[in-house]
Design a protein around this motif. Structure first.
Motif, PDB file in Angstrom:
ATOM      1  N   GLY A   8      71.177 -19.619   2.805  1.00 60.87           N
ATOM      2  CA  GLY A   8      69.696 -18.802   3.851  1.00 60.87           C
ATOM      3  C   GLY A   8      68.651 -18.372   2.451  1.00 60.87           C
ATOM      4  O   GLY A   8      68.010 -18.277   3.138  1.00 60.87           O
ATOM      5  N   SER A  17      60.508 -12.883   7.299  1.00 63.21           N
ATOM      6  CA  SER A  17      62.301 -13.049   8.590  1.00 63.21           C
ATOM      7  C   SER A  17      63.053 -14.272   7.284  1.00 63.21           C
ATOM      8  O   SER A  17      61.885 -15.015   7.204  1.00 63.21           O
ATOM      9  N   ARG A  19      67.726 -15.390   7.570  1.00 62.24           N
ATOM     10  CA  ARG A  19      68.402 -15.629   7.808  1.00 62.24           C
ATOM     11  C   ARG A  19      69.374 -16.231   7.091  1.00 62.24           C
ATOM     12  O   ARG A  19      69.724 -16.752   6.253  1.00 62.24           O
ATOM     13  N   SER A  21      73.721 -16.901   5.891  1.00 64.05           N
ATOM     14  CA  SER A  21      74.436 -16.992   6.940  1.00 64.05           C
ATOM     15  C   SER A  21      76.071 -17.228   5.141  1.00 64.05           C
ATOM     16  O   SER A  21      75.800 -17.850   4.378  1.00 64.05           O
ATOM     17  N   PHE A  68      67.622  -4.932   9.946  1.00 63.98           N
ATOM     18  CA  PHE A  68      68.907  -5.926   9.165  1.00 63.98           C
ATOM     19  C   PHE A  68      69.614  -5.716  10.846  1.00 63.98           C
ATOM     20  O   PHE A  68      70.192  -4.662  11.226  1.00 63.98           O
ATOM     21  N   THR A  69      69.850  -7.442  10.721  1.00 68.36           N
ATOM     22  CA  THR A  69      71.063  -7.457  11.824  1.00 68.36           C
ATOM     23  C   THR A  69      72.371  -8.239  11.609  1.00 68.36           C
ATOM     24  O   THR A  69      72.069  -9.421  11.121  1.00 68.36           O
ATOM     25  N   SER A  71      75.790  -9.892  12.752  1.00 65.97           N
ATOM     26  CA  SER A  71      76.685 -10.874  13.191  1.00 65.97           C
ATOM     27  C   SER A  71      77.831 -12.095  12.921  1.00 65.97           C
ATOM     28  O   SER A  71      77.492 -12.457  11.767  1.00 65.97           O
ATOM     29  N   TYR A  80      76.265 -13.818   9.785  1.00 66.87           N
ATOM     30  CA  TYR A  80      75.298 -13.775   9.577  1.00 66.87           C
ATOM     31  C   TYR A  80      74.667 -12.314   9.255  1.00 66.87           C
ATOM     32  O   TYR A  80      74.926 -11.380   9.642  1.00 66.87           O
ATOM     33  N   GLN A  82      70.522 -11.268   9.925  1.00 61.66           N
ATOM     34  CA  GLN A  82      69.503 -11.179  10.199  1.00 61.66           C
ATOM     35  C   GLN A  82      68.596 -10.387   9.698  1.00 61.66           C
ATOM     36  O   GLN A  82      68.671  -9.301   9.481  1.00 61.66           O
ATOM     37  N   ASN A  84      64.729  -8.984   9.024  1.00 60.55           N
ATOM     38  CA  ASN A  84      63.126  -9.011   9.375  1.00 60.55           C
ATOM     39  C   ASN A  84      62.491  -7.463   8.855  1.00 60.55           C
ATOM     40  O   ASN A  84      63.155  -6.699   8.437  1.00 60.55           O
TER      41      ASN A  84
END
Length: 121
Positions: A8, A17, A19, A21, A68-69, A71, A80, A82, A84
């Protein structure tokens, strides 16, 4: 043994953005805390984000908190990140790590090969 493969990464513009993985394989992969680290040219590797094995606890560095997130989907053995509101200073090689401790630390036993993220201004 746990094998980790990141994907990714790529080129993004500032404010954009991406993402990331991290696919984990191995019989017990889903029981480890997982984390993302990054290393920019000329700098030491630094912690970015971590998540407990059930996903109920997350942590972030101050530099990415709110942007950032992290998960995970244990059914897919995938974590992941994410990202942004990317900034040029987010440019780095991003590594996934699996650890018995949450958040994962620099001495985590399992690491991926890394994926390059480049943010242009």
């Amino acid at each position: 043994q746990v094998q980790l493969v990141e994907s990714g990464g790529g080129l993004a513009q500032a404010g954009g953005s991406l993402r990331l993985s991290c696919a984990a394989s191995g019989r017990t992969a889903s029981t480890y805390a997982m984390g993302w680290f990054r290393q920019a040219p000329g700098k030491e590797r630094e912690f970015v984000a971590g998540i407990s094995w059930r996903g109920g606890s997350t942590s972030y560095s101050n530099t990415v908190k709110g942007r950032f997130t992290i998960s995970r989907d244990n059914a897919k053995n995938t974590v992941y990140l994410q990202m942004n509101s990317l900034k040029p200073e987010d440019t780095a090689v991003y590594y996934c790590a699996a650890d018995n401790y949450n958040p994962p630390g620099e001495y985590a036993p399992y690491w991926g090969q890394g994926t390059q993220v480049t943010v242009s201004s």
